[in-house]
Structures are given as structure tokens and as C-alpha cells.
Design a protein around this motif. Structure first.
Motif: not given
Ligand code: ATP
Ligand code: ZN
Length: 283
Positions: A97-99, A146, A164-167, A169
């Protein structure tokens, strides 16, 4: 008769058929069956799911196959990789997850990773001494984080848009892949001969891909400069023109460099530039 297994539908299907057609092996796609015979070459095409191709080639049910290197690595069956084909390029990567903060493979210790490539992933985790849980999922792996099924994924990436479109990286790229021609390791002499003819044609088809034929008129005084701009298999072809002080030059250039070369040639006075498609190059 030689059999070649290709993907029946999906990302590799069209380009596999186009490549066969480029080397003079045409199969009637409109009447697609499970198996179709080429009318002009001793070959028949077997349509399969890509996952099954390494297996049918290693067992000898099909002498040859076109499949992604990722599937070959994942299945780990004995097949010969005969040629890289230059399409279907992608990589098997780990994404999170990108966060999340990422500072190296230790991130994955104690995490759950969703993937359709358990063997490739296992090998990577072992090599990096990481203990993680593998969740095998066969489709839409990218939604696993997710959906709460996993903390990370290990999946195919090409542009990265899906991640990217699934959040997500991409944090590690494990295996590089492209479509490859694979063969059963024990072909008969007849099969080997047919394969050799295919390879000869394939070299020419791969060399000609992305090439353009360039013709132009050049002032004779600028010829040396033009030869420096235009590489060719030996050197560009130069022919005198009826008009005094001018000659005609021909050369083959990479499509990627085309506009750059044209600009340089215009700058030294080239005129009447013609760009033609190249069908075959036999080195
Ligand atoms: P099948 O129904 O045959 O099992 P599939 O859904 O497993 O199909 P596709 O998505 O059609 O497979 O992908 C086929 C192959 O294309 C992959 O195994 C891989 O080698 C290559 N490929 C190239 N780029 C990508 C990408 N961005 N995502 C997935 N596969 C890619
Ligand atoms: Zn598949």
C-alpha cells in the motif's frame, strides 16, 4: 509435423499469431479451433491457457511453445528457452500500500503476500531470508490488500498503472519477463530441422521490427556528413543523380531514431526524403 502451443486468448495471443505470420506461417484465425494446421509450413498451432504451455512442451505433447518467461520460471519444468521474442515485456514485482514506509525486503517479515506466482515468490523469500505467509490467488491479485486478504502482493507489472489505481506502490522487482519461444529438450531430427528454419526466419523478422527504409537526395559535397548520420548494415547505398552535384542515398534506420535523423539530414541539405516500411531483412 511440429506442434507449437500459443496462448488462446489474452495478452500474448495476437502478437504470437502476428509473429508466426511474419515468418510465413499463417493459420486461419477466423476458424479458430483447438488445433489448426498451417497450410504452407509443417506446423500446427495448439491454443491453450498460458499456464499450461510449459507443461505441454516439457511433456512433448507440443514440441514448441510461446509463453511468458514468468510462466516458465514459475512452473520450473525442463524446457529449453530457444529465443527471446521481444514482446510481452513485464516483471514480477512486490508491491505494498502506497502509504506504508518501505526500507528493504525485511519489510515482508511476518507479512501476508498475495500472489499467483508462489514458486517465484518462495525462491525470492528464501534467498532473502524472509519469513512471510503466501496467499495463492489466481486473478485480481491487486485488490487483495484493500480487501484485507493480504498486506502486500507479488504480481506482474508492466506500466505500473494497475498498481497506482489500486493504491499500491512497487517496491521490489523480482523477475524480468518477456515472451519466449520454448522447446522440448529432446526434439527428433526432423523437428529440429523445422525449428532451425523457423529460427532463421525469426532472426530476420526480429531484426526488421521497428526499422524504416530511408531514401533522399543529398548534395555530393555533403555526402561524408550524411554517411556519419546514417548507419547501415555495411554503409549507406549512394547513387549518382542526373542533376549535377547531387546523389541519392538509401539506408535502414531504427524507427526510434527516425525523426532525429531526418532533422539532421535536413540540416545538411537533404531533399525529397522518402520513408518506407521494411518487410524483411536477411542479414
Ligand atoms: P490465460 O487465460 O491464458 O491463463 P492470463 O490471464 O493468465 O491468461 P494474460 O493477462 O493474458 O494471462 O497475460 C499473459 C502473459 O502476458 C503474462 O503471463 C505475461 O507474460 C505477459 N504480460 C505482459 N505484460 C503484462 C501485464 N502488465 N500484466 C500481466 N501480464 C503481462
Ligand atoms: Zn494464465
Amino acid at each position: 509435423m511440429l506442434r507449437i502451443a500459443i496462448q488462446s486468448k489474452g495478452r500474448l495471443n495476437e502478437e504470437s499469431l502476428a509473429l508466426l505470420s511474419d515468418i510465413g506461417i499463417s493459420v486461419d484465425d477466423s476458424k479458430r479451433k483447438f488445433l489448426s494446421k498451417a497450410p504452407n509450413f509443417p506446423i500446427e498451432v495448439l491454443y491453450m491457457r498460458d499456464d499450461d504451455i510449459p507443461q505441454v512442451v516439457s511433456s512433448g505433447t507440443s514440441a514448441l511453445g510461446i509463453v511468458g518467461l514468468n510462466e516458465v520460471e514459475e512452473k520450473g519444468l525442463p524446457v529449453n528457452i530457444v529465443k527471446k521474442l521481444g514482446f510481452g515485456t513485464c516483471r514480477v514485482s512486490l508491491a505494498i500500500p502506497k502509504g506504508e514506509e518501505y526500507n528493504g525486503p525485511e519489510f515482508f517479515n511476518g507479512k501476508r503476500i498475495a500472489t499467483s506466482y508462489p514458486n517465484i515468490l518462495k525462491k525470492y523469500l528464501k534467498a532473502n531470508n524472509i519469513n512471510a505467509e503466501i496467499e495463492i490467488i489466481t486473478g485480481s491479485v491487486e485488490i487483495a490488500p484493500a480487501a484485507g486478504i493480504a498486506d502486500a502482493i507479488c504480481d506482474l507489472v508492466s506500466s505500473g498503472g494497475t498498481l497506482v489505481s489500486n493504491g499500491l506502490k512497487e517496491v521490489e522487482s523480482i523477475v524480468y519477463s518477456e515472451a519466449v519461444l520454448i522447446a522440448n529438450p529432446s526434439l527428433t531430427a526432423d523437428q529440429q530441422e523445422t525449428l532451425n528454419e523457423m529460427l532463421f526466419r525469426l532472426d530476420s523478422a526480429i531484426v526488421s521490427r521497428g526499422k524504416k527504409y530511408l531514401l533522399m537526395n543529398i548534395p555530393q559535397s555533403k555526402m561524408d556528413e550524411a554517411i556519419k548520420i546514417l548507419p547501415a548494415m555495411r554503409s549507406p547505398t549512394v547513387m549518382p543523380l542526373a542533376a549535377e552535384g547531387w546523389c541519392s542515398m538509401h539506408s535502414v534506420v531504427d524507427e526510434d531514431d527516425l525523426w532525429d535523423k531526418i532533422r539532421q539530414l535536413k540540416n545538411i541539405g537533404a531533399e525529397g526524403i522518402l520513408v518506407l516500411n521494411v518487410d524483411k531483412i536477411i542479414p
